[in-house]
Design an enzyme around this catalytic site. Structure first.
Site, PDB file in Angstrom:
ATOM      1  N   ASP A 326       0.910  -1.263   0.015  1.00  0.00           N
ATOM      2  CA  ASP A 326       0.059   0.040   0.066  1.00  0.00           C
ATOM      3  C   ASP A 326       0.935   1.280   0.057  1.00  0.00           C
ATOM      4  O   ASP A 326       1.864   1.170   0.405  1.00  0.00           O
ATOM      5  CB  ASP A 326      -0.917   0.141   1.262  1.00  0.00           C
ATOM      6  CG  ASP A 326      -1.855  -1.018   1.282  1.00  0.00           C
ATOM      7  OD1 ASP A 326      -2.548  -1.391   0.234  1.00  0.00           O
ATOM      8  OD2 ASP A 326      -2.192  -1.716   2.198  1.00  0.00           O
ATOM      9  N   ASP A 660      -4.523  -3.296   5.298  1.00  0.00           N
ATOM     10  CA  ASP A 660      -4.957  -2.856   6.722  1.00  0.00           C
ATOM     11  C   ASP A 660      -6.498  -2.982   6.932  1.00  0.00           C
ATOM     12  O   ASP A 660      -6.971  -2.803   7.991  1.00  0.00           O
ATOM     13  CB  ASP A 660      -4.580  -1.589   6.981  1.00  0.00           C
ATOM     14  CG  ASP A 660      -5.127  -0.525   6.007  1.00  0.00           C
ATOM     15  OD1 ASP A 660      -5.710  -0.799   5.018  1.00  0.00           O
ATOM     16  OD2 ASP A 660      -4.553   0.902   6.060  1.00  0.00           O
ATOM     17  N   ASP A 664      -9.056  -6.224   2.927  1.00  0.00           N
ATOM     18  CA  ASP A 664      -7.935  -6.757   2.525  1.00  0.00           C
ATOM     19  C   ASP A 664      -7.539  -8.243   3.038  1.00  0.00           C
ATOM     20  O   ASP A 664      -6.565  -8.797   2.525  1.00  0.00           O
ATOM     21  CB  ASP A 664      -6.918  -5.749   3.037  1.00  0.00           C
ATOM     22  CG  ASP A 664      -6.622  -4.869   2.499  1.00  0.00           C
ATOM     23  OD1 ASP A 664      -6.680  -4.381   1.446  1.00  0.00           O
ATOM     24  OD2 ASP A 664      -6.372  -3.583   3.266  1.00  0.00           O
TER      25      ASP A 664
END
Length: 917
Positions: A326, A660, A664
């Protein structure tokens, strides 16, 4: 199934056969029977006993259990107990790790809501959320959690916190307006609310369209439970090694038994001898040493901010070929920072002061001086049309940090850097009215009363100067928002302290400046004002937001972490490809990727960037064709991550994936290494992950990969040492009878060699420091066997050499007393193994290049083992137990000389290999 966000309210109610007053009790009961309870269901859940039993099905463990049974049968009780203790320890540790991994669904279910307020039969009631059904009308208010998926019917400034589901860090404004795009992502469905999210602001109502496993959260639960657990490379390698050892032990039993029978030895004696050798062939310390090495590695990783949740993942990290990360908070600092200010007469680039433009102000940190007048007005207006505040920060011991929306906080901090403190500005220019931000207008307006007295003395110079040249009117409205939106309602511009008419040239210049800032990956906000002779009644968007004076533009970014660029470069050197995944705009993502070195600065965006919209249209097969060329995925929803992982794995990559949010979790579980965020991560993502980053930092992943490679190399060193030692023992015990020599070692001496001489130094190999080049070579293939890359040859050649040296000792000393020559063989074998363990530390560097003290635990283990071996030889009490006798100085020196052969031979082979290369 209806695409609910594309339907208007009336059509939605009609299709659900409900009305604004809600369902009747009879309708609700009938639908509960039809659709089932509104809860997430656990499928294929294994009981703790099944998980525990699974720990004892590995080939290596079965071999050890058989060895323990045979040891009991042979009367070797101590040996059997030690083997069983190792098996039990290994099983308990495995159970702890695996059972904890099964709890991801439990964390997901905690997002459910116990009770909810609904309209039923025209009345408002509190109902258990499990009894909620499609067609129910639920009431939402600040602080409540959304109980199921629904279509918004009413919204009074309703904002939903959807970060756990979509990764969007800012609460989303909800509206009842129709969204025409049927393929809109979850984050773009502004007229829908989703199970597990929470109301951050305002109130509203929604009609439930999906419950239980039919919700978006239920879809995640299904994906989470259908993702199959795969064996890690280490587990595969240990299983393969276990098979070879089992076959080897069986072969030894057969060979020794038939040789003995052919020589006329009694059948019972030969069977016991053969089985004893087979037990000796099994390195019973292997599972324990591997587990200890992994546990020590996990402890070292915690000290570097990486928490390992599943022990095998420690080593698995060493196989990673691709890290999908990310952007926000992992590659960047997760703090919006103003780096550009643009007004009619001047542009200011604050990149050089990037470290001081963050979300906090440290005490005694110098400011950036007093700004030019137009810049001061831009900062003051952006700070006053703003709901963020600066609060004292105890951690900074006298400093301040911004509280509120990250974008607004960045503007407040930037102004304070120039000595324009919001508290001081509001003291003299108080807010008297406001028009809150809405997603439709994309701006907010605040009205302030200007001081009618002389410029005050009891404030900062910057504030005094600002008050001196601000328009001389009783009131002023400051407006902050979308630059294009403000420009469309502005007919004047502020230029060097004067208000001028907005010409086409000025409009073009502002457009170009806006586009340039956006092209550099910045988030751009425009700032305007409107001097007022009086406070309008009412003070709303119609009376305030027209005929504006355009003041300027602010550009901000979430800056890259300082240490990440070096970490990305280290990845490249180590043969690992970093990939950025973000929900941000492609231009923002591309600029950060270029700055960090994830893609080359002159690379073509089209060949390296894929957007979420394009990704949604691609099949996994289509993605496979381009996945090795794409380094940036922008505007991506978390559900796309599973597709990215699958495409990479189909191309043979070993993938680490960060995440997070709740959404996900399936991708984290599907990846070879799932990495959750410790600071911003949800409980669901942490439960699904193999590793948790305590500092949410990409560089920590790279450190963990380095640790994983080191641990794998240490396990290889242990295997080289322990199995070559076992081959030496077997060669000695097998060849002596073949050559007509007596059995060289007794059972108790063999046990001593196995448990002490092999065990203590082997454990110390688990803490061998990283090789200097561990991150300068490509990752080892996940399919690589533990005996690959020369380990098999080393085991065979060094094992035969070790056995031959011991056999030579017996041959030379066979004319002496049996107790003497057996003690000499026993000691030669033990000390030769010490030379082996010192030489096995590196494949290319000699012990003297490494340094004797570079692994102090190993040096200590070797010295302790030598002392213990000497005690067995010279202490009378131990002589009686092990059948040894004291050696003379001459005999001991002879043994030491022969014992050094293995060490010298291995060290010379390193020099020859380097000379040839």
């Amino acid at each position: 199934m209806a695409v609910w966000h594309t339907l208007d309210r009336e059509t939605t109610l009609e299709q659900l056969q409900t009305q604004p007053g809600g369902l009747t009790n009879e309708q609700a009961a009938e639908r509960l029977e039809r659709y089932g309870p509104n809860e997430l269901q656990e499928r294929n859940v294994r009981s703790p006993w099944v998980v525990l039993a699974h720990q004892f099905t590995e080939v290596m463990v079965i071999v050890l259990i058989v060895a323990a049974i045979i040891s009991f049968a042979l009367g070797e009780i101590t040996d059997a107990i030690i083997i069983l203790l190792i098996v039990i320890l290994n099983g308990v540790l495995g159970f702890t790790q695996e059972y904890r991994a099964e709890r991801a669904m439990a964390a997901l279910k905690q997002l459910a809501v116990p009770t909810v307020r609904v309209r039923r039969g025209g009345q408002i009631r509190d109902v258990e959320s499990t009894r909620l059904v499609p067609g129910d009308i639920v009431l939402l208010e600040a602080g409540s959690r959304v109980p199921a998926d629904g279509r918004v019917l009413e919204s009074a400034n309703l904002r939903i916190e959807e970060a756990a589901l979509t990764g969007e860090s800012v609460p989303v404004d909800k509206t009842d307006a129709v969204i025409e795009d049927p393929n809109a992502s979850i984050g773009d469905r502004h007229n829908m609310v989703f199970m597990g999210t929470s109301v951050a602001y305002g109130r509203g109502s929604a009609v439930i369209v999906s419950t239980g496993m039919e919700t978006e959260l239920g879809n995640i639960a299904s994906m989470l439970q259908t993702v199959t657990e795969q064996k890690t490379p280490l587990q595969q390698r240990m299983a393969e090694l276990g098979k070879w050892l089992a076959l080897g032990a069986l072969a030894i039993v057969v060979i020794v038994f038939f040789i003995g029978v052919l020589r006329g030895e009694p059948l019972a004696t030969m069977f016991l001898t053969a089985v004893s050798l087979a037990v000796a062939a099994v390195p019973e310390g292997l599972p324990a040493v591997v587990t200890i090495a992994l546990a020590l590695g996990a402890q070292r990783m915690v000290r570097r901010d990486a928490l390992i949740r599943k022990l095998p993942a420690v080593e698995t990290l060493g196989s990673v070929t691709t890290i999908c990360s990310d952007k926000t908070g992992t590659l960047t600092e997760n703090r919006m920072t103003v780096i550009a200010l643009d007004v009619a007469g001047e542009s200011v680039n604050l990149t050089a002061n990037l470290e001081r433009m963050g979300a906090s102000l440290k005490p005694d940190e110098p400011g950036l001086g007093e700004p030019q007048e137009d810049i001061a007005l831009l900062l003051a207006a952006a700070t006053l049309a703003n709901d963020a505040v600066l609060e004292a920060d105890e951690d900074l011991r006298g400093g301040y940090h911004a509280v509120g929306d990250p974008t607004e906080g960045a503007l407040v901090v930037a102004a304070a850097r120039f000595d324009l403190w919001k508290s001081e500005l509001e003291r003299f220019i108080p807010r008297v009215a406001e028009v809150p931000f809405t997603s439709e207008r994309k701006r907010m307006t605040t009205v302030h009363r200007l001081p009618d007295s002389d410029t005050p003395e009891d404030t900062t110079n910057a504030v005094r100067r600002l008050l001196g040249y601000i328009p001389d009117k009783p009131y002023v409205a400051f407006i902050k928002g979308s630059a294009d939106g403000l420009l469309s309602i502005s007919n004047r511009i502020w230029n060097q302290g004067q208000i001028e008419e907005m010409s086409e040239a000025w409009r073009q210049r502002i457009h170009e400046a806006n586009n340039e800032l956006a092209a550099n990956g910045m988030r751009v906000l425009g700032v305007a004002m409107r001097p007022l002779d009086s406070l309008p009644e009412p003070a709303d968007e119609k009376t305030l937001e027209n005929e504006l004076v355009f003041v300027g533009l602010t550009g901000m970014i979430d800056p890259p972490r300082a240490e990440v660029r070096d970490a990305v470069a280290e990845c490249r050197t180590a043969g690992i490809r970093p990939v950025m995944i973000t929900g941000d705009h492609p231009l923002t993502a591309l600029n950060i990727a270029r700055e960090l070195g994830i893609i080359a600065s002159n690379s073509n965006a089209d060949s390296h960037v894929i957007t979420g919209q394009r990704l949604a249209e691609m099949s996994v097969d289509e993605l496979e064709d381009v996945v090795e060329d794409v380094s940036v995925y922008a505007r991506v929803s978390p559900e796309h991550k599973v597709k990215i992982v699958e495409a990479l794995k189909e191309r043979g990559h070993f993938v680490a994936m960060t995440g997070d949010g709740v959404n996900d979790a399936p991708a984290l579980k599907r990846a070879d290494i799932g990495v959750a965020m410790g600071i911003t991560g949800t409980d669901v993502s942490k439960e699904a992950a193999d590793m948790v980053l305590l500092d949410d930092n990409f560089a920590t992943i790279v450190h963990a990969v380095e640790e994983g490679r080191t641990i794998y190399e240490n396990i290889r060193r242990f295997v080289k040492y322990i199995i070559s030692s076992n081959v030496g023992e077997i060669f000695l015990m097998l060849m002596a009878p073949v050559l007509g020599l007596p059995i060289p070692l007794s059972a108790v001496q063999l046990l001593w060699i196995n448990l002490v001489t092999d065990g203590l130094p082997a454990l110390a190999l688990g803490v061998e420091p990283s090789s200097p080049d561990v991150m300068q070579r490509p990752p080892h293939p996940p399919t690589e066997g533990v005996l690959a890359r020369g380990v098999g040859w080393y085991v065979l050649l060094v094992g035969v050499l070790l056995g031959s040296v011991s056999l030579a000792t017996e041959f030379i000393a066979r004319g002496m007393d049996p107790a003497v020559w057996q003690t000499m063989v026993f000691t030669t074998l033990g000390l030769s193994q010490m030379g082996n363990v010192l030489a096995v530390r590196s494949e290319r560097r000699t012990l003297f290049e490494l340094g004797l003290l570079s692994n102090k635990p190993l040096l200590g283990a070797v010295l302790l083992t030598v002392v213990l071996q000497m005690a067995v030889v010279y202490v009378p009490f131990l002589q009686n137990i092990f059948g040894t006798t004291a050696l003379t100085i001459r005999q001991l020196l002879f043994v030491l000389g022969l014992s050094a052969i293995v060490f010298i031979a291995v060290e010379l082979s390193k020099l020859i290999r380097r000379w040839r290369s």
